[in-house]
Design a protein around this motif. Sequence first.
Motif, PDB file in Angstrom:
ATOM      1  N   ARG A  31       0.829  -1.210  -0.049  1.00 43.11           N
ATOM      2  CA  ARG A  31      -0.006  -0.052   0.065  1.00 43.11           C
ATOM      3  C   ARG A  31       0.773   1.139   0.033  1.00 43.11           C
ATOM      4  NH1 ARG A  31      -5.040   0.730   0.740  1.00 43.11           N
ATOM      5  NH2 ARG A  31      -6.432  -0.979   0.766  1.00 43.11           N
ATOM      6  N   ALA A  32       1.848   1.371   0.778  1.00 44.26           N
ATOM      7  CA  ALA A  32       2.612   2.454   0.910  1.00 44.26           C
ATOM      8  C   ALA A  32       3.544   2.670  -0.216  1.00 44.26           C
ATOM      9  CB  ALA A  32       3.744   2.508   2.204  1.00 44.26           C
ATOM     10  N   ALA A  33       4.213   1.668  -0.928  1.00 41.87           N
ATOM     11  CA  ALA A  33       4.957   1.714  -2.163  1.00 41.87           C
ATOM     12  C   ALA A  33       4.066   2.293  -3.348  1.00 41.87           C
ATOM     13  CB  ALA A  33       5.491   0.558  -2.552  1.00 41.87           C
ATOM     14  N   LEU A  34       2.817   1.573  -3.599  1.00 42.76           N
ATOM     15  CA  LEU A  34       1.884   1.977  -4.745  1.00 42.76           C
ATOM     16  C   LEU A  34       1.449   3.616  -4.331  1.00 42.76           C
ATOM     17  CD1 LEU A  34      -0.071  -1.235  -5.273  1.00 42.76           C
ATOM     18  CD2 LEU A  34       2.067  -0.211  -6.646  1.00 42.76           C
ATOM     19  N   ALA A  35       1.063   3.782  -3.160  1.00 49.19           N
ATOM     20  CA  ALA A  35       0.357   5.105  -2.988  1.00 49.19           C
ATOM     21  C   ALA A  35       1.659   6.358  -3.205  1.00 49.19           C
ATOM     22  CB  ALA A  35       0.111   5.372  -1.346  1.00 49.19           C
ATOM     23  N   GLY A  36       2.681   5.799  -2.956  1.00 53.09           N
ATOM     24  CA  GLY A  36       3.962   6.910  -3.106  1.00 53.09           C
ATOM     25  C   GLY A  36       4.503   6.974  -4.563  1.00 53.09           C
ATOM     26  N   HIS A  37       4.232   6.078  -5.122  1.00 52.25           N
ATOM     27  CA  HIS A  37       4.413   6.042  -6.469  1.00 52.25           C
ATOM     28  C   HIS A  37       3.031   6.594  -7.574  1.00 52.25           C
ATOM     29  CE1 HIS A  37       8.767   4.978  -6.594  1.00 52.25           C
ATOM     30  NE2 HIS A  37       8.239   4.320  -5.562  1.00 52.25           N
ATOM     31  N   GLY A  38       2.280   7.072  -6.963  1.00 55.00           N
ATOM     32  CA  GLY A  38       0.944   7.292  -7.555  1.00 55.00           C
ATOM     33  C   GLY A  38       0.314   6.247  -8.221  1.00 55.00           C
ATOM     34  N   MET A  39       0.231   5.114  -7.725  1.00 55.21           N
ATOM     35  CA  MET A  39      -0.466   3.935  -8.405  1.00 55.21           C
ATOM     36  C   MET A  39      -1.584   3.436  -7.429  1.00 55.21           C
ATOM     37  SD  MET A  39       3.004   1.838  -9.887  1.00 55.21           S
ATOM     38  CE  MET A  39       1.955   0.867 -11.067  1.00 55.21           C
ATOM     39  N   SER A  40      -2.026   4.258  -6.986  1.00 53.00           N
ATOM     40  CA  SER A  40      -3.261   3.927  -5.926  1.00 53.00           C
ATOM     41  C   SER A  40      -4.433   3.079  -6.429  1.00 53.00           C
ATOM     42  CB  SER A  40      -3.891   5.148  -5.285  1.00 53.00           C
ATOM     43  OG  SER A  40      -2.762   6.112  -4.506  1.00 53.00           O
ATOM     44  N   GLU A  41      -4.850   3.507  -7.732  1.00 51.00           N
ATOM     45  CA  GLU A  41      -5.862   2.636  -8.373  1.00 51.00           C
ATOM     46  C   GLU A  41      -5.438   1.178  -8.579  1.00 51.00           C
ATOM     47  OE1 GLU A  41      -2.798   3.596 -11.646  1.00 51.00           O
ATOM     48  OE2 GLU A  41      -3.753   4.703 -10.186  1.00 51.00           O
ATOM     49  N   LEU A  42      -4.124   0.716  -8.374  1.00 54.58           N
ATOM     50  CA  LEU A  42      -3.751  -0.836  -8.235  1.00 54.58           C
ATOM     51  C   LEU A  42      -3.670  -1.271  -6.862  1.00 54.58           C
ATOM     52  CD1 LEU A  42      -0.984  -0.720 -10.898  1.00 54.58           C
ATOM     53  CD2 LEU A  42      -3.325  -1.221 -11.369  1.00 54.58           C
ATOM     54  N   ILE A  43      -3.896  -0.545  -6.025  1.00 59.71           N
ATOM     55  CA  ILE A  43      -3.948  -1.323  -4.397  1.00 59.71           C
ATOM     56  C   ILE A  43      -4.677  -2.208  -4.044  1.00 59.71           C
ATOM     57  CG2 ILE A  43      -4.176  -0.376  -2.069  1.00 59.71           C
ATOM     58  CD1 ILE A  43      -2.608   2.298  -2.532  1.00 59.71           C
ATOM     59  N   ASP A  44      -5.976  -1.970  -4.465  1.00 52.36           N
ATOM     60  CA  ASP A  44      -6.879  -3.096  -3.594  1.00 52.36           C
ATOM     61  C   ASP A  44      -6.655  -4.245  -4.271  1.00 52.36           C
ATOM     62  OD1 ASP A  44      -8.200  -1.094  -2.232  1.00 52.36           O
ATOM     63  OD2 ASP A  44      -9.632  -0.795  -3.625  1.00 52.36           O
ATOM     64  N   VAL A  45      -6.485  -4.493  -5.645  1.00 49.92           N
ATOM     65  CA  VAL A  45      -6.284  -5.764  -6.426  1.00 49.92           C
ATOM     66  C   VAL A  45      -4.964  -6.219  -6.073  1.00 49.92           C
ATOM     67  CG1 VAL A  45      -5.684  -5.053  -8.757  1.00 49.92           C
ATOM     68  CG2 VAL A  45      -6.737  -7.189  -8.464  1.00 49.92           C
ATOM     69  N   ALA A  46      -3.959  -5.475  -6.168  1.00 49.24           N
ATOM     70  CA  ALA A  46      -2.426  -5.774  -5.855  1.00 49.24           C
ATOM     71  C   ALA A  46      -2.372  -6.509  -4.516  1.00 49.24           C
ATOM     72  CB  ALA A  46      -1.558  -4.899  -6.214  1.00 49.24           C
ATOM     73  N   GLU A  47      -3.359  -5.636  -3.493  1.00 47.73           N
ATOM     74  CA  GLU A  47      -3.120  -6.206  -2.107  1.00 47.73           C
ATOM     75  C   GLU A  47      -3.732  -7.548  -1.993  1.00 47.73           C
ATOM     76  OE1 GLU A  47      -3.886  -3.885   2.062  1.00 47.73           O
ATOM     77  OE2 GLU A  47      -5.481  -3.673   0.346  1.00 47.73           O
ATOM     78  N   LEU A  48      -4.875  -7.519  -2.495  1.00 45.29           N
ATOM     79  CA  LEU A  48      -5.485  -8.993  -2.375  1.00 45.29           C
ATOM     80  C   LEU A  48      -4.782 -10.058  -2.778  1.00 45.29           C
ATOM     81  CD1 LEU A  48      -8.120 -10.659  -1.917  1.00 45.29           C
ATOM     82  CD2 LEU A  48      -8.904 -10.014  -4.107  1.00 45.29           C
ATOM     83  N   LEU A  49      -4.298  -9.939  -4.113  1.00 46.14           N
ATOM     84  CA  LEU A  49      -3.045 -11.020  -4.556  1.00 46.14           C
ATOM     85  C   LEU A  49      -2.025 -11.512  -3.925  1.00 46.14           C
ATOM     86  CD1 LEU A  49      -4.253 -10.323  -8.430  1.00 46.14           C
ATOM     87  CD2 LEU A  49      -5.604 -11.554  -6.802  1.00 46.14           C
TER      88      LEU A  49
END
Length: 157
Positions: A31-49
């Motif tokens: 979550r922290a890495a994706l938010a920090g790199h402006g990829m918040s739209e991927l957080i939910d699915v990437a976190e689940l998988l």
Amino acid sequence: MLTVAPPQGWSYALHLPHDPRAPRVARMTLRAALAGHGMSELIDVAELLASEMVTNAYRHTKGPASLRLRSVRAGRLRVGVWDSSPFIPAPFDKPPGVFGAPMPPMDSDGGRGLLLVRECADAWGGWPLGDQLFGSGGKLLWFEVGEGVACGAGVAV
């Protein structure tokens, strides 16, 4: 004024002990890495998988695991999970489009995680590793997701 542009690609590696808290630590890091790199739209699915894969590493091995996050290109993420077992589980033991693992019974407590990864990721795979990489062999399972990923449409888990 001199400015420095961030590098196009980035990667993070997180070494996880064999601990039941490892999936939570992996989710928080992702979550922290994706938010920090402006990829918040991927957080939910990437976190689940990623959570499914790290949980499997904890449940099915006795050793440590490692999570690796890497930007493949703009808006695209590759997640890899290494663990100490060389066994490639179904359905990752078959090429894309070939489902060799049946769905588990509805009352089963497990068996759906990697099927979910295959169903929701844009690409996925797995490799057994020799002793020279990571120092102890094992395997690497990975998946990729990109912008516009919609997990859950038609997925019965």
